[in-house]
Design a protein around this motif. Structure first.
Motif, PDB file in Angstrom:
ATOM      1  N   GLY A  74      19.273   8.165  -1.885  1.00 36.29           N
ATOM      2  CA  GLY A  74      19.098   6.511  -1.889  1.00 36.29           C
ATOM      3  C   GLY A  74      17.460   6.403  -2.136  1.00 36.29           C
ATOM      4  O   GLY A  74      17.286   6.140  -3.113  1.00 36.29           O
ATOM      5  N   ILE A  75      16.967   6.333  -1.056  1.00 35.15           N
ATOM      6  CA  ILE A  75      15.332   6.244  -1.041  1.00 35.15           C
ATOM      7  C   ILE A  75      15.078   7.221  -0.135  1.00 35.15           C
ATOM      8  O   ILE A  75      15.168   7.394   0.806  1.00 35.15           O
ATOM      9  N   ASP A  76      14.220   8.186  -0.888  1.00 38.35           N
ATOM     10  CA  ASP A  76      13.677   9.450  -0.418  1.00 38.35           C
ATOM     11  C   ASP A  76      12.373   9.287   0.334  1.00 38.35           C
ATOM     12  O   ASP A  76      11.457   9.325  -0.457  1.00 38.35           O
ATOM     13  N   VAL A  77      12.107   8.613   1.398  1.00 35.76           N
ATOM     14  CA  VAL A  77      11.027   8.335   2.004  1.00 35.76           C
ATOM     15  C   VAL A  77       9.946   9.451   2.341  1.00 35.76           C
ATOM     16  O   VAL A  77       8.992   9.091   2.477  1.00 35.76           O
ATOM     17  N   TYR A  78      10.436  10.440   2.157  1.00 37.65           N
ATOM     18  CA  TYR A  78       9.498  11.757   2.431  1.00 37.65           C
ATOM     19  C   TYR A  78       8.647  11.853   1.139  1.00 37.65           C
ATOM     20  O   TYR A  78       7.720  12.879   1.304  1.00 37.65           O
ATOM     21  N   SER A  79       9.114  11.139   0.117  1.00 39.20           N
ATOM     22  CA  SER A  79       8.059  11.427  -1.165  1.00 39.20           C
ATOM     23  C   SER A  79       7.244  10.286  -1.392  1.00 39.20           C
ATOM     24  O   SER A  79       6.480  10.089  -2.442  1.00 39.20           O
ATOM     25  N   TRP A  80       7.196   9.467  -0.536  1.00 39.20           N
ATOM     26  CA  TRP A  80       6.195   8.279  -0.345  1.00 39.20           C
ATOM     27  C   TRP A  80       4.870   8.567   0.018  1.00 39.20           C
ATOM     28  O   TRP A  80       4.551   9.670   0.838  1.00 39.20           O
ATOM     29  N   TRP A  81       3.967   7.701  -0.608  1.00 38.81           N
ATOM     30  CA  TRP A  81       2.641   8.063   0.100  1.00 38.81           C
ATOM     31  C   TRP A  81       1.725   6.748   0.105  1.00 38.81           C
ATOM     32  O   TRP A  81       2.425   5.608  -0.212  1.00 38.81           O
ATOM     33  N   ILE A  82       0.763   6.768   0.829  1.00 35.45           N
ATOM     34  CA  ILE A  82      -0.301   5.538   1.292  1.00 35.45           C
ATOM     35  C   ILE A  82      -1.539   5.785   0.185  1.00 35.45           C
ATOM     36  O   ILE A  82      -1.962   6.641   0.130  1.00 35.45           O
ATOM     37  N   GLU A  83      -1.425   4.637  -0.545  1.00 34.29           N
ATOM     38  CA  GLU A  83      -2.840   4.714  -1.624  1.00 34.29           C
ATOM     39  C   GLU A  83      -3.823   3.528  -0.792  1.00 34.29           C
ATOM     40  O   GLU A  83      -3.324   2.234  -0.439  1.00 34.29           O
ATOM     41  N   LYS A 134       0.905  -1.334  -0.077  1.00 28.72           N
ATOM     42  CA  LYS A 134      -0.002  -0.175   0.149  1.00 28.72           C
ATOM     43  C   LYS A 134       0.914   1.217   0.015  1.00 28.72           C
ATOM     44  O   LYS A 134       0.378   2.419  -0.174  1.00 28.72           O
ATOM     45  N   LEU A 135       2.262   1.042   0.244  1.00 26.93           N
ATOM     46  CA  LEU A 135       3.161   2.229   0.283  1.00 26.93           C
ATOM     47  C   LEU A 135       3.772   2.516  -1.087  1.00 26.93           C
ATOM     48  O   LEU A 135       3.954   1.460  -1.807  1.00 26.93           O
ATOM     49  N   LYS A 136       3.406   3.657  -1.994  1.00 23.13           N
ATOM     50  CA  LYS A 136       3.651   4.004  -3.062  1.00 23.13           C
ATOM     51  C   LYS A 136       4.817   5.032  -3.091  1.00 23.13           C
ATOM     52  O   LYS A 136       4.888   5.900  -2.262  1.00 23.13           O
ATOM     53  N   HIS A 137       5.803   4.843  -4.353  1.00 22.52           N
ATOM     54  CA  HIS A 137       6.723   6.022  -4.133  1.00 22.52           C
ATOM     55  C   HIS A 137       7.155   6.554  -5.759  1.00 22.52           C
ATOM     56  O   HIS A 137       6.777   5.598  -6.631  1.00 22.52           O
ATOM     57  N   PRO A 138       7.835   7.451  -6.139  1.00 26.55           N
ATOM     58  CA  PRO A 138       8.122   7.713  -7.460  1.00 26.55           C
ATOM     59  C   PRO A 138       8.733   6.694  -8.307  1.00 26.55           C
ATOM     60  O   PRO A 138       9.655   6.023  -7.255  1.00 26.55           O
ATOM     61  N   PRO A 139       8.890   6.521  -9.479  1.00 26.96           N
ATOM     62  CA  PRO A 139       9.546   5.655  -9.822  1.00 26.96           C
ATOM     63  C   PRO A 139      11.406   5.867  -9.938  1.00 26.96           C
ATOM     64  O   PRO A 139      12.128   4.951 -10.018  1.00 26.96           O
ATOM     65  N   THR A 140      11.808   6.976  -9.696  1.00 29.81           N
ATOM     66  CA  THR A 140      13.348   7.482  -9.507  1.00 29.81           C
ATOM     67  C   THR A 140      13.461   8.312  -8.309  1.00 29.81           C
ATOM     68  O   THR A 140      12.354   8.950  -7.713  1.00 29.81           O
ATOM     69  N   HIS A 141      14.678   8.140  -7.658  1.00 33.59           N
ATOM     70  CA  HIS A 141      14.970   9.028  -6.465  1.00 33.59           C
ATOM     71  C   HIS A 141      16.253   9.679  -6.559  1.00 33.59           C
ATOM     72  O   HIS A 141      17.047   9.273  -7.527  1.00 33.59           O
ATOM     73  N   PRO A 142      16.174  10.917  -5.871  1.00 32.92           N
ATOM     74  CA  PRO A 142      17.700  11.650  -6.312  1.00 32.92           C
ATOM     75  C   PRO A 142      18.732  10.864  -5.510  1.00 32.92           C
ATOM     76  O   PRO A 142      18.568   9.917  -4.640  1.00 32.92           O
ATOM     77  N   ILE A 143      19.935  10.858  -6.576  1.00 33.10           N
ATOM     78  CA  ILE A 143      20.981   9.966  -6.222  1.00 33.10           C
ATOM     79  C   ILE A 143      21.559  10.147  -4.700  1.00 33.10           C
ATOM     80  O   ILE A 143      22.143   9.279  -3.795  1.00 33.10           O
ATOM     81  N   TYR A 144      21.407  11.395  -4.143  1.00 38.17           N
ATOM     82  CA  TYR A 144      21.989  11.803  -2.767  1.00 38.17           C
ATOM     83  C   TYR A 144      21.223  11.206  -1.751  1.00 38.17           C
ATOM     84  O   TYR A 144      21.601  11.173  -0.595  1.00 38.17           O
TER      85      TYR A 144
END
Length: 276
Positions: free
Chosen positions: A267-276, A255-265
């Motif tokens: 790694g995983i930008d958890v602040y851009s995730w959302w709940i669907e 149920k956690l969704k995230h953008p297809p790409t993340h900034p290299i610096y």
């Protein structure tokens, strides 16, 4: 930082005895990659080819003050088959002999006739798992090596006070290095408790390169100076490069969704995730 490690030939010999390929195959399921840079995985690393361009121009300013190997291609040992073990052992023995050691009676003896010994400081079971193969390789050329595992508090205290002969540390670098580089490599940080100059590097050329890095006037110059610093550090054999994971492993709830790409610096930008 100890006298017995002061000769670059000794440090290079120890590096040649580190068999990453066998460890990767038998311990890590072939999932890791050999580290060959202090600024691994991006435009800041010097690479293994001969230096060129602006990086070479910077290094040329210090010719005669840095090892000639700085201007050559840089290679770490590659244990690709059984014969490689003998090849690198012979090369390590040659370097030890050039540094004044003798191999006699199955022991590596210094000029005073004392056996070369190393104590590796560890902080847990993982250090035992990865340390034992290296100990065995050192002992094959007569280096009496042991691993001392201590609790976390004692390990931190000994690391901060540089109270160790050899240890295993994880380091990470910024994609935009700056004045924190003094903490890693400068002469001023070599004996300051809590600094990260674990190897005790004291080199006026490295001190000057670090200051040039901090004062770099644009990104291109910053990259070139950092590459020059990386090549000098790697050619000095101040540490034995180990390994890293070139991929980022993670699992998530569907149920956690995230953008297809993340900034290299990030790694995983958890602040851009959302709940669907």
């Amino acid at each position: 930082r100890l006298a017995k490690f002061s000769d670059w030939r000794v440090r290079k010999a120890l590096t040649l005895l580190f068999d990453f390929e066998s460890m990767n195959r038998t311990l890590f399921y072939g999932l890791y990659t050999r580290t060959d840079s202090y600024f691994e995985g991006g435009e800041l690393q010097a690479g293994t080819e001969k230096p060129d361009g602006r990086m070479l121009e910077i290094l040329e300013e210090y010719r005669g003050k840095v090892p000639d190997s700085v201007f050559e291609a840089f290679e770490l040992p590659l244990y690709k088959d059984a014969g490689a073990t003998r090849t690198y052992q012979r090369e390590a023995l040659r370097l030890f002999r050039e540094a004044g050691y003798t191999f006699q009676g199955g022991m590596m003896l210094d000029p005073q006739g004392r056996q070369f010994t190393i104590e590796i400081l560890g902080s847990g079971p993982t250090d035992e798992r990865v340390g034992i193969p290296t100990i065995e390789n050192f002992q094959k050329v007569g280096i009496l090596t042991n691993l001392r595992v201590v609790d976390t508090a004692q390990y931190k205290q000994r690391l901060d006070n540089f109270d160790f002969e050899m240890t295993m540390v994880v380091t990470a670098q910024s994609l935009s290095p700056g004045n924190e580089q003094r903490e890693y490599w400068s002469s001023a940080a070599a004996d300051r408790p809590g600094a990260r100059n674990y190897s005790g590097i004291r080199d006026p050329v490295i001190d000057e390169i670090v200051e040039r890095l901090i004062r770099a006037h644009d990104r291109d110059e910053l990259v070139a100076v950092t590459r020059a610093l990386d090549r000098i550090l790697m050619s000095g054999y101040y540490s034995i490069p180990m390994w890293h994971n070139p991929d980022l492993w993670f699992a998530w709830w569907t149920k956690l969704k995230h953008p297809p790409t993340h900034p290299i610096y990030a790694g995983i930008d958890v602040y851009s995730w959302w709940i669907e």
